[in-house]
Write a protein that holds these residues in place. Structure first.
Motif, PDB file in Angstrom:
ATOM      1  N   GLN A 192       0.896  -1.172  -0.002  1.00  0.00           N
ATOM      2  CA  GLN A 192       0.025  -0.050   0.088  1.00  0.00           C
ATOM      3  C   GLN A 192       0.900   1.358   0.033  1.00  0.00           C
TER       4      GLN A 192
ATOM      5  N   ILE B 269       4.143  -0.631   3.134  1.00  0.00           N
ATOM      6  CA  ILE B 269       3.413   0.636   3.052  1.00  0.00           C
ATOM      7  C   ILE B 269       4.681   1.592   2.439  1.00  0.00           C
TER       8      ILE B 269
ATOM      9  N   ALA C 132      -4.554   2.935   4.166  1.00  0.00           N
ATOM     10  CA  ALA C 132      -3.355   2.093   3.746  1.00  0.00           C
ATOM     11  C   ALA C 132      -3.215   0.711   4.490  1.00  0.00           C
TER      12      ALA C 132
END
Length: 279
Positions: free
Chosen positions: A91, A171, A163
Motif C-alpha cells: 500500500q 507501505i 493504507a
C-alpha cells in the motif's frame, strides 16, 4: 530478519518529448532490501529518483532492467491482474493529504471501500474501520464526516488508516509529512512508529529531510542522481556519513546559531566540489 523486499540493479527510464529523443534514465541500477517489520528510509533531493523507486516497488512504473522480489516472488513485470492481487500486501501513503482523499465521500466510505472490494461483509468492514480509527487516534464520529472537516494532520491519519485497511506487509510512504507543520510532523511520525510496533508492517519511507528519516528509520539509503551512494544504520548515516553528498545533506539542516550556519555553508561549498554531477 526475514527479507520482505529485494530490489536488484533496478533501472527505470522515462520517455522524452521530441522526435527520436532518447529516454531519460532516472535509476541506474539501484539495489536495496527491506526486512519484515523494518523501515528503510530513502533520502535524496528533488529529482534524485527516490519517488521512482517507490513507484517501481508498487508496480506503477515498468522497470527497464533489474529485478524486484516481494516475499520471494518475482514481481518485476507483473501483469495488471497480478498487481491488483498484490495490492493487498503493498500500500501507499502519499505526500498531500488534501488531494489523496475523495472530497465527496465520508471517512467511513473511504475506509470501507477497499474492504468491500475484497468481499468483506459491510458489517465486518465497519467494525474493522472503527478499529482502524482507534489505531490512528481519530474519534469514532469521524466515520460520518467529510475530509474537508479535518486538519492536514488528521487527513493524513485517515490516509494511513486507508493504507492499513487491507493489512499490508509493506507501505510505501512518499514524503508523507512534508505538507505538515513541524509539530504535526512529529506526532504523525510517532504514529507511524507505534503502528509498526503493533502490526509488524514494513515501511519504505521516502523523504528529502534527513531529520525525518532519522526519526523513523532502522536503515537509510541515500539517493543521488539515480544511484544509491550510501546505505547503513540510520544513526550512522545521519550523524557520521561517509559520502560527500550525504554530508552535504546533513549540513543543509538549518541551525539557530548564525556563526555555525556560516561554517556549515562553507563546508557545503567545499563538499560540492567533491560531488560529481549526476548523469
Amino acid at each position: 530478519m526475514t527479507s520482505l523486499l529485494e530490489v536488484s540493479e533496478l533501472r527505470v527510464a522515462y520517455p522524452r518529448r521530441g522526435f527520436r529523443a532518447r529516454p531519460r534514465e532516472v535509476l541506474h541500477g539501484v539495489s536495496l532490501t527491506i526486512g519484515a517489520g523494518e523501515t528503510l528510509g530513502v533520502v535524496g533531493e528533488s529529482g534524485s529518483g527516490k519517488t521512482t523507486i517507490g513507484r517501481a516497488v508498487l508496480g506503477l512504473v515498468r522497470p527497464d532492467g533489474g529485478r524486484i522480489l516481494f516475499q520471494g516472488r518475482d514481481v518485476t513485470h507483473a501483469s495488471a491482474k497480478e498487481r491488483r492481487a498484490l495490492a493487498r500486501t503493498r500500500q501507499v501513503v502519499f505526500q498531500d493529504p488534501y488531494s489523496s482523499l475523495s472530497p465527496s465521500l465520508t471517512i467511513g466510505d473511504i475506509l470501507c471501500e477497499p474492504l468491500l472490494v475484497q468481499g468483506l461483509p459491510a458489517r465486518e468492514a465497519r467494525a474493522h474501520v472503527r478499529a482502524l480509527l482507534d489505531m490512528v487516534r481519530l474519534p469514532k464520529d469521524a466515520l460520518e464526516r467529510l475530509p474537508r472537516e479535518f486538519s492536514g494532520g488528521e487527513r493524513q491519519r485517515v490516509a494511513i488508516a486507508r493504507a492499513l485497511a487491507p493489512e499490508p506487509k509493506l507501505i510505501v510512504c512518499d514524503e508523507p509529512v512534508s505538507a505538515l507543520d513541524v509539530s504535526t510532523q512529529a506526532r504523525v511520525l510517532d504514529l507511524f512508529i507505534d503502528i509498526q510496533r503493533r502490526t509488524g508492517v514494513a515501511y519504505l519511507f521516502i523523504s528529502h529531510d534527513l531529520a525525518v528519516i532519522r526519526h523513523v528509520s532502522h536503515r537509510v539509503s541515500v539517493v543521488y542522481g539515480g544511484d544509491i551512494v550510501e546505505t547503513g544504520p540510520a544513526d550512522v548515516v545521519t550523524s557520521t556519513p561517509e559520502d560527500p553528498y550525504t554530508r552535504r545533506l546533513l549540513l543543509a539542516a538549518p541551525v539557530a546559531d548564525p556563526t555555525e550556519q556560516r561554517r556549515r555553508r562553507e563546508l557545503r561549498r567545499h563538499l560540492a566540489e567533491q560531488v560529481s554531477t549526476p548523469p
